[in-house]
Enzyme design. Structure first.
Site, PDB file in Angstrom:
ATOM      1  N   GLU A 135       1.013  -0.917   0.354  1.00  0.00           N
ATOM      2  CA  GLU A 135      -0.088  -0.098   0.110  1.00  0.00           C
ATOM      3  C   GLU A 135       1.130   1.595   0.331  1.00  0.00           C
ATOM      4  O   GLU A 135       1.804   1.633   0.623  1.00  0.00           O
ATOM      5  CB  GLU A 135      -0.893   0.089   1.214  1.00  0.00           C
ATOM      6  CG  GLU A 135      -2.016   1.265   1.355  1.00  0.00           C
ATOM      7  CD  GLU A 135      -2.524   1.351   2.336  1.00  0.00           C
ATOM      8  OE1 GLU A 135      -3.192   2.526   2.295  1.00  0.00           O
ATOM      9  OE2 GLU A 135      -2.230   0.972   3.540  1.00  0.00           O
ATOM     10  N   GLU A 180     -11.464   7.048   4.263  1.00  0.00           N
ATOM     11  CA  GLU A 180     -12.686   5.721   3.780  1.00  0.00           C
ATOM     12  C   GLU A 180     -13.828   6.115   4.574  1.00  0.00           C
ATOM     13  O   GLU A 180     -15.269   6.459   4.444  1.00  0.00           O
ATOM     14  CB  GLU A 180     -12.145   5.021   2.855  1.00  0.00           C
ATOM     15  CG  GLU A 180     -13.660   3.939   2.784  1.00  0.00           C
ATOM     16  CD  GLU A 180     -12.941   2.933   1.691  1.00  0.00           C
ATOM     17  OE1 GLU A 180     -12.374   2.127   1.544  1.00  0.00           O
ATOM     18  OE2 GLU A 180     -13.807   2.050   0.915  1.00  0.00           O
ATOM     19  N   ASP A 229      -3.048  11.989  -1.507  1.00  0.00           N
ATOM     20  CA  ASP A 229      -2.832  13.491  -1.514  1.00  0.00           C
ATOM     21  C   ASP A 229      -2.926  13.881  -2.812  1.00  0.00           C
ATOM     22  O   ASP A 229      -2.774  13.305  -4.204  1.00  0.00           O
ATOM     23  CB  ASP A 229      -1.977  13.775  -1.404  1.00  0.00           C
ATOM     24  CG  ASP A 229      -1.500  13.472   0.666  1.00  0.00           C
ATOM     25  OD1 ASP A 229      -2.132  13.374   0.902  1.00  0.00           O
ATOM     26  OD2 ASP A 229      -0.122  13.131   0.369  1.00  0.00           O
TER      27      ASP A 229
END
Ligand code: SAM
Length: 228
Positions: free
Chosen positions: A56, A210, A132
């Site tokens: 990730e 999220e 971002d």
């Protein structure tokens, strides 16, 4: 092009807070790979097995990565984060677990250096979660779905292996679709409302961002892509 308050909240919330002792906590943490370039081509030795490695990029505080590691013990997970002040939160989370899965690690680095840490085929999948937006045009190359980053991902993935990207930022999502098209990557799937999409939302693991944005009613965009 971008909503100013949306941009501001991201930058202020995660970056600018200095956390006392963060560097020292990270230095002492056994979950952090301190010399990742030495592991290039040898990630099986780091994990002690030949399971696939999923990374990730822009991990933040680590919730997604750690939850994925718990759910899928047959995969090795590496979270990449460039700021000590953020990574230390993931480290604290990992260290506070009573029973922690052994199949994850963290790296503190700028993702621009990915090809010096992973050889081609070292990584099977890349997750980009709520990256971002870098709203100014002159900063477009810093966006983790820019052509410059797609080029870096191409150096570490094999052709059929995918990048999965989630965001609540429509402009960044549209930019990403265009970069994928311009770079001749293949779009495997996409949705403009992940949480209402039964197929793409199946087994979805929510990240910190999220949860925050979807609880405010923002739809979540997702795409899956690979290069040919
Ligand atoms: N993925 C997490 C989530 O969804 O909750 C965090 C999202 S946060 C908006 C984006 C994170 O990406 C920040 O923690 C930032 O420091 C990290 N990041 C941005 N650019 C990066 C880069 N070039 N290399 C590594 N991390 C980066």
């Amino acid at each position: 092009m971008y909503n100013k308050s949306q941009v501001k909240r991201r930058f202020i919330s995660m970056r600018l807070r200095n956390i006392t002792g963060a560097q020292e906590i990270i230095q002492k943490c056994g979950w952090v790979i301190h010399d990742p370039t030495a592991a290039k081509g040898y990630w099986d030795q780091v994990f002690g097995n030949e399971n696939p490695v999923h990374i990730e990029v822009g991990m933040g505080k680590g919730r997604f990565l750690i939850e994925m590691a718990k759910r899928y013990p047959e995969i090795n997970y590496i979270g990449i984060e460039m700021y000590d002040s953020v990574l230390v939160r993931a480290v604290q989370k990992a260290e506070s677990m009573e029973e922690s899965p052994g199949n994850f690690r963290f790296i503190r680095m700028d993702a621009r250096e990915l090809p010096s840490v992973f050889g081609k085929g070292d990584v099977e999948k890349i997750y980009l979660n709520f990256s971002d937006p870098w709203p100014k045009d002159r900063h477009a190359k810093r966006r983790l779905t820019s052509r410059q980053f797609l080029n870096r991902y191409q150096k570490i993935l094999l052709p059929s292996q995918s990048v999965e990207f989630k965001t609540d930022n429509k402009e960044l999502f549209e930019f990403s679709l265009q970069e994928i098209k311009d770079c001749h990557w293949i779009l495997d799937a996409s949705t403009c409302d992940l949480h209402q999409d039964n197929v793409m939302n199946k087994d979805n693991v929510m990240t910190e961002y999220e949860e925050k944005f979807s609880s405010k009613g923002n739809p979540i965009f997702k795409l899956i892509t690979h290069y040919a």
